[in-house]
Scaffold this active site. Structure first.
Site, PDB file in Angstrom:
ATOM      1  N   GLY A 101      20.551 -19.620 -36.754  1.00  0.00           N
ATOM      2  CA  GLY A 101      19.916 -18.579 -37.558  1.00  0.00           C
ATOM      3  C   GLY A 101      18.424 -18.778 -37.669  1.00  0.00           C
ATOM      4  O   GLY A 101      17.635 -17.831 -37.555  1.00  0.00           O
ATOM      5  N   TYR A 102      18.017 -20.020 -37.872  1.00  0.00           N
ATOM      6  CA  TYR A 102      16.589 -20.331 -37.984  1.00  0.00           C
ATOM      7  C   TYR A 102      15.867 -20.041 -36.674  1.00  0.00           C
ATOM      8  O   TYR A 102      14.797 -19.425 -36.660  1.00  0.00           O
ATOM      9  CB  TYR A 102      16.421 -21.798 -38.378  1.00  0.00           C
ATOM     10  CG  TYR A 102      14.996 -22.208 -38.638  1.00  0.00           C
ATOM     11  CD1 TYR A 102      14.399 -21.951 -39.869  1.00  0.00           C
ATOM     12  CD2 TYR A 102      14.249 -22.861 -37.658  1.00  0.00           C
ATOM     13  CE1 TYR A 102      13.088 -22.340 -40.116  1.00  0.00           C
ATOM     14  CE2 TYR A 102      12.936 -23.246 -37.897  1.00  0.00           C
ATOM     15  CZ  TYR A 102      12.363 -22.987 -39.131  1.00  0.00           C
ATOM     16  OH  TYR A 102      11.062 -23.365 -39.368  1.00  0.00           O
ATOM     17  N   ALA A 103      16.461 -20.472 -35.560  1.00  0.00           N
ATOM     18  CA  ALA A 103      15.834 -20.228 -34.259  1.00  0.00           C
ATOM     19  C   ALA A 103      15.700 -18.731 -33.987  1.00  0.00           C
ATOM     20  O   ALA A 103      14.659 -18.259 -33.506  1.00  0.00           O
ATOM     21  CB  ALA A 103      16.637 -20.907 -33.154  1.00  0.00           C
TER      22      ALA A 103
ATOM     23  N   SER B 261      15.548 -16.337 -36.208  1.00  0.00           N
ATOM     24  CA  SER B 261      14.574 -15.743 -37.124  1.00  0.00           C
ATOM     25  C   SER B 261      13.143 -16.044 -36.692  1.00  0.00           C
ATOM     26  O   SER B 261      12.270 -15.167 -36.745  1.00  0.00           O
ATOM     27  CB  SER B 261      14.812 -16.242 -38.555  1.00  0.00           C
ATOM     28  OG  SER B 261      14.458 -17.605 -38.708  1.00  0.00           O
TER      29      SER B 261
END
Length: 256
Positions: free
Chosen positions: A160-162, A164
């Protein structure tokens, strides 16, 4: 124009999200030292006497603080409405608020995914759209996103972080394409591995920490003060011809 005046932010007001600690705190302090008044917002910010408020006022600049949960779209819209009602003209927007939730992709829950995407990408678009509209009407403004090395790389256990942060990089370019000719600069800063809360788990893992440090040409993890110069540059007239740039502040990691 003299060099000091190119970097001066005297008479400007900057909104810094995620300003309570780490990179956001350092950015807010740097902008204040360059002459800007600061509006700070974080999910949990003291109503008065916060560390960031003391840092800003120590430089003789004013500080106004707000709280907002950027994972909550209704809360974000309420914050924007309150900001408009309070009436400050925002010359500089620093989209720094973010979160990271670690879980392997096969176990990465919808809740993790939704919270990270909403906080790190969707909220930043909404805030940039709303404040950017005002900047376009005035014909001037600076918007700075906090991207990441995972704007370029995939990372491990942080899908999810990547996603985003990849989106943040493209959002900065997309907005720059539309707004550069209308007086609004949109750029991003991509931190490398920095000693902040977000990297605590990595720094506490002796294997990962040694692997990461071994690849950084500068031979050290970064610290929040490493972002003071870059944010002032991108917020000031010194960067008037810089649009859609993702400035890596990473000790040379991406050049390795």
């Amino acid at each position: 124009m003299s060099l000091p005046s190119l970097f001066s932010l005297s008479g400007k007001t900057a909104l810094v999200t995620g300003c309570k600690r780490g990179i956001g705190l350092a950015m807010a302090e740097a902008l204040a030292e360059a002459g800007a008044d600061i509006i700070g917002v974080s999910a949990s910010l003291e109503s008065s006497g916060s560390v960031v408020e003391r840092a800003v006022t120590a430089h003789g600049r004013s500080f106004r603080g707000y709280t907002c949960d950027f994972s909550d779209r209704a809360a974000l819209k309420a914050f924007v409405a309150r900001l408009r009602a309070d009436g400050p003209v925002i010359d500089i927007l620093v989209n720094n608020a973010g979160t990271i939730l670690r879980q392997p992709a096969a176990e990465h829950t919808d809740e993790y995914w939704d919270k990270v995407i909403e906080t790190n990408l969707s909220a930043q678009f909404v805030l940039s759209r709303e404040l950017g509209r005002d900047m376009l009407a005035r014909g001037s403004g600076k918007i700075i996103f906090t991207a990441s090395l995972l704007t370029f790389q995939g990372g491990i256990n942080v899908p999810g972080y990547a996603a985003s942060k990849g989106g943040v990089g493209q959002l900065a370019k997309a907005l720059a394409n539309e707004w550069a000719g209308r007086g609004v600069n949109v750029n991003a800063i991509a931190p490398g591995y920095i000693s902040t809360d977000n990297t605590e788990a990595l720094r506490n893992d002796p294997v990962r920490a040694a692997s990461i440090l071994g690849r950084i040409p500068a031979g050290r993890w970064g610290n929040p003060d490493d972002f003071k110069g870059p944010v002032v540059f991108l917020a000031s007239r010194a960067s008037d011809y810089v649009h859609g740039e993702i400035l890596t502040v990473d000790g040379g990691w991406m050049g390795r």
